[in-house]
Design a protein around this motif. Structure first.
Motif, PDB file in Angstrom:
ATOM      1  N   ALA A  60      -0.265  26.129  10.917  1.00 17.35           N
ATOM      2  CA  ALA A  60      -0.271  25.266  12.098  1.00 17.35           C
ATOM      3  C   ALA A  60       0.458  23.952  11.848  1.00 17.35           C
ATOM      4  N   LYS A  61       0.573  23.553  10.585  1.00 19.34           N
ATOM      5  CA  LYS A  61       1.242  22.294  10.261  1.00 19.34           C
ATOM      6  C   LYS A  61       2.761  22.425  10.190  1.00 19.34           C
ATOM      7  N   PHE A  79     -15.450  17.799  13.100  1.00 16.02           N
ATOM      8  CA  PHE A  79     -14.145  18.457  13.161  1.00 16.02           C
ATOM      9  C   PHE A  79     -13.693  18.672  14.600  1.00 16.02           C
ATOM     10  N   GLY A  80     -14.645  18.849  15.495  1.00 18.06           N
ATOM     11  CA  GLY A  80     -14.298  18.968  16.907  1.00 18.06           C
ATOM     12  C   GLY A  80     -14.105  20.374  17.418  1.00 18.06           C
ATOM     13  N   ALA A  81     -14.466  21.397  16.635  1.00 24.39           N
ATOM     14  CA  ALA A  81     -14.345  22.782  17.083  1.00 24.39           C
ATOM     15  C   ALA A  81     -15.644  23.229  17.751  1.00 24.39           C
ATOM     16  N   SER A  90      -7.504  17.258   9.541  1.00 24.92           N
ATOM     17  CA  SER A  90      -8.764  16.516   9.627  1.00 24.92           C
ATOM     18  C   SER A  90      -9.493  16.728  10.934  1.00 24.92           C
ATOM     19  N   ASP A  91      -8.820  17.357  11.918  1.00 27.72           N
ATOM     20  CA  ASP A  91      -9.434  17.487  13.233  1.00 27.72           C
ATOM     21  C   ASP A  91      -8.924  18.753  13.914  1.00 27.72           C
ATOM     22  N   ALA A  92      -9.769  19.370  14.733  1.00 25.32           N
ATOM     23  CA  ALA A  92      -9.391  20.604  15.425  1.00 25.32           C
ATOM     24  C   ALA A  92      -8.189  20.399  16.332  1.00 25.32           C
ATOM     25  N   SER A  93      -8.004  19.189  16.822  1.00 26.83           N
ATOM     26  CA  SER A  93      -6.880  18.923  17.722  1.00 26.83           C
ATOM     27  C   SER A  93      -5.533  19.015  17.011  1.00 26.83           C
ATOM     28  N   ASP A  94      -5.544  19.043  15.671  1.00 25.96           N
ATOM     29  CA  ASP A  94      -4.302  19.145  14.905  1.00 25.96           C
ATOM     30  C   ASP A  94      -3.827  20.586  14.727  1.00 25.96           C
TER      31      ASP A  94
END
Length: 595
Positions: A474-475, A555-557, A496-500
């Motif tokens: 994904a990066k 993490f936001g997931a 560091s975050d699900a939005s990434d």
């Protein structure tokens, strides 16, 4: 011995017509193989049990293997005949041009290939005669200028005739030797010896037909779109020839139809299994691990034991793949042993036995599926250990099919990268970064073969270190070809975050069993606070403060409910853990039970 008259009268079109006939047999055999699997074996497996149906399936498998063998061998004959026709065309053209030149000059080509030319001086006795490679004196009375001129022209024509016939004879002998190889013993069984010999036949044809079907023309290191463009611009006959002559290369091309990849990789699998078994048969069974060697003697690892272990591990993985190919139509067991839907047709989208091996196995055709899930396994993933990873995707398919029986689903086991062999190696990030590009290429290839991003709802499913590989993918620059991500037992995803993760935090779904130690260990081992600046391929990079693990609230997931235990129970049959994944795969988010 070939004569110039035979070369002149040769009807090359007859070789091409014969090649078309063998090609037709090859294509019909492949179509029959698919029909046996899909229209005969699957109904028997899915509806009947007992010794009689099992025996029937065994015979159908033998029939399928016969058709696969016919497809390959007849395809090689087709390619050899086409190459023979193409190679003979050049010397025939040279010969006919030489004969035409002789006729225009009024020369006579004799039956033995020598050339007679007229005497330029009327009073001189006889005519001149040119033999290829032999210097000729001027005839008595010949004029100095014109005599030399005719003599040189005749010698040139004779030499061209001789060269054309010699080239044709060499071509004929070379292709005849290959054609003599392409035969099979009588009987219905396709033995391991026959399959191993098929691999040698393939190499022999590659040497003789390289100019007709050039391996160098197959895309290498290209994008899936470029691979598809190459494939689409081939004629059907050229596609057939590439599949039967270079199946390993064609089977590895992301972006081309799954059916073509499956046909190619099945041939490679069959030949590799056969040769591996022959190699095993040549070794003593279970040789000692250590032997005494040297003077004075000391205990050393037995090379025969190392080879035996390597071949057994390879065979174990290939047998797992073949078992899934043979299981199409086999129903599972639901609650109270109630039969569930039979598995769909399996497709072998990738196979390579070198080193730890590669295997990409799909349940259902992803090119036409409404929903597609691609599973990336973690530490220990290899050809040897393919059985468990393939079974997990079989269970995910069954669950997804139950959640949305009106839609078609394909679940893919992607063992397409060099995963860490064991836990200590999993502390390194380079496995994830090295696997990122191949994963993205495969995902792009699926989307390309499907016809675009809107033709299938696609979910990336990762387990353990496989989630780290997904994060690395994904990066990379560009969008990842997925709509959702499901991560189970993740030690960290290098963000560091699900939005990434490109699909958006609302489409990232995490599972972590309370008794799974990996997420907690991952935070300690892969956390940015511990590793800071690192290198990949010698290039320094800073991955950022990787503090959150996907199953952490920060993490936001979506954190899905888990009712399984340990690190590997997320695909237990009929579990909430598995049903949650299935609901994401089919896009029924409202049915997902969150923690």
């Amino acid at each position: 011995m070939l004569t110039w008259q035979q070369l002149r009268d040769l009807k090359i079109r007859e070789y091409e017509d014969a090649a078309d006939g063998w090609g037709d047999v090859s294509n019909r055999s492949d179509a029959s193989r698919v029909r046996v699997d899909q229209e005969m074996s699957i109904p028997v497996r899915s509806t009947q049990k007992g010794e009689t149906p099992d025996a029937a399936v065994g015979r159908l498998n033998r029939l399928r293997d016969n058709y696969q063998y016919l497809h390959s061998e007849c395809g090689l004959i087709r390619t050899t005949l086409n190459a023979l026709a193409a190679d003979l065309a050049a010397p025939q053209r040279k010969l006919k041009q030489a004969l035409e030149d002789a006729e225009n000059l009024g020369f006579t080509v004799n039956s033995d290939g020598t050339v007679t030319y007229p005497n330029p001086v009327p009073l001189a006795p006889g005519n001149g005669k040119a033999t290829p490679g032999a210097p000729l004196p001027l005839l008595p009375g010949a004029g100095e200028g014109q005599g030399n001129d005719n003599k040189a022209k005749a010698e040139d024509i004779a030499e061209r005739i001789s060269t054309a016939v010699g080239d044709a004879a060499e071509i004929d002998a070379r292709h005849a030797g290959v054609l003599r190889r392409l035969k099979a013993p009588a009987g219905l069984a396709v033995t391991k010896e026959m399959l191993a010999d098929e691999g040698r036949d393939m190499k022999a044809v590659q040497k003789t037909a390289g100019g007709l079907v050039d391996k160098g023309d197959i895309p290498h290191g290209k994008s899936p779109a470029e691979n598809k463009g190459w494939w689409d611009h081939l004629t059907q006959e050229q596609r057939d020839e590439y599949v039967t002559l270079y199946p390993a290369e064609v089977g590895a091309l992301d972006g081309i139809p799954s059916i073509a990849r499956d046909t190619s990789n099945r041939m490679v699998l069959a030949q590799t299994m056969a040769q591996t078994q022959i190699d095993l048969d040549g070794l003593p069974d279970n040789p000692p691990q250590y032997i005494m060697k040297g003077d004075p003697p000391s205990s050393v690892v037995n090379p025969a034991w190392q080879k035996w272990v390597q071949l057994n591990d390879r065979m174990k993985g290939m047998e797992a793949i073949q078992a899934r190919l043979d299981a199409s139509g086999t129903p599972g067991k639901g609650p109270n042993d109630k039969p569930t839907s039979g598995l769909p047709q399996a497709y072998l989208l990738g196979f390579d036995a070198k080193d730890d091996g590669r295997a990409i196995v799909a349940s259902g055709n992803p090119d036409t599926a409404d929903n597609t899930a691609v599973y990336v396994p973690g530490t220990g993933a290899s050809l040897e250990n393919a059985h468990g990873d393939i079974n997990r995707m079989s269970e995910l398919w069954r669950s997804a099919n139950q959640q949305s029986p009106g839609q078609s689903t394909s679940t893919v086991t992607w063992i397409g990268y060099d995963a860490p062999d064991q836990i200590p190696n999993a502390l390194a990030r380079h496995y994830a970064y090295d696997g990122a590009a191949p994963l993205n290429n495969f995902m792009d290839g699926l989307q390309t073969a499907q016809g675009g991003p809107d033709n299938s709802h696609t979910t990336l499913v990762g387990h353990s270190y496989g989630t780290t590989t997904i994060g690395a993918a994904a990066k990379l620059p560009g969008d990842i070809a997925a709509d959702d991500m499901v991560v189970a037992g993740s030690p960290g995803m290098l963000v560091s975050d699900a939005s990434d993760l490109e699909v958006g935090s609302d489409h990232v779904w995490a599972e972590a069993a309370r008794t799974d130690p990996v997420p907690a260990l991952g935070q300690e081992a892969l956390g940015g606070r511990k590793l800071g600046v690192s290198t990949w391929n010698g290039i320094p990079y800073n991955a950022g403060p990787i503090i959150s693990i996907p199953s952490d609230e920060s993490f936001g997931a979506h954190r899905m409910d888990v009712d399984t235990s340990g690190h590997s129970g997320y695909w237990d049959q009929d579990s909430t853990s598995l049903q949650n994944q299935a609901n994401v795969v089919v896009g029924r988010y409202n049915r997902v039970k969150e923690d």
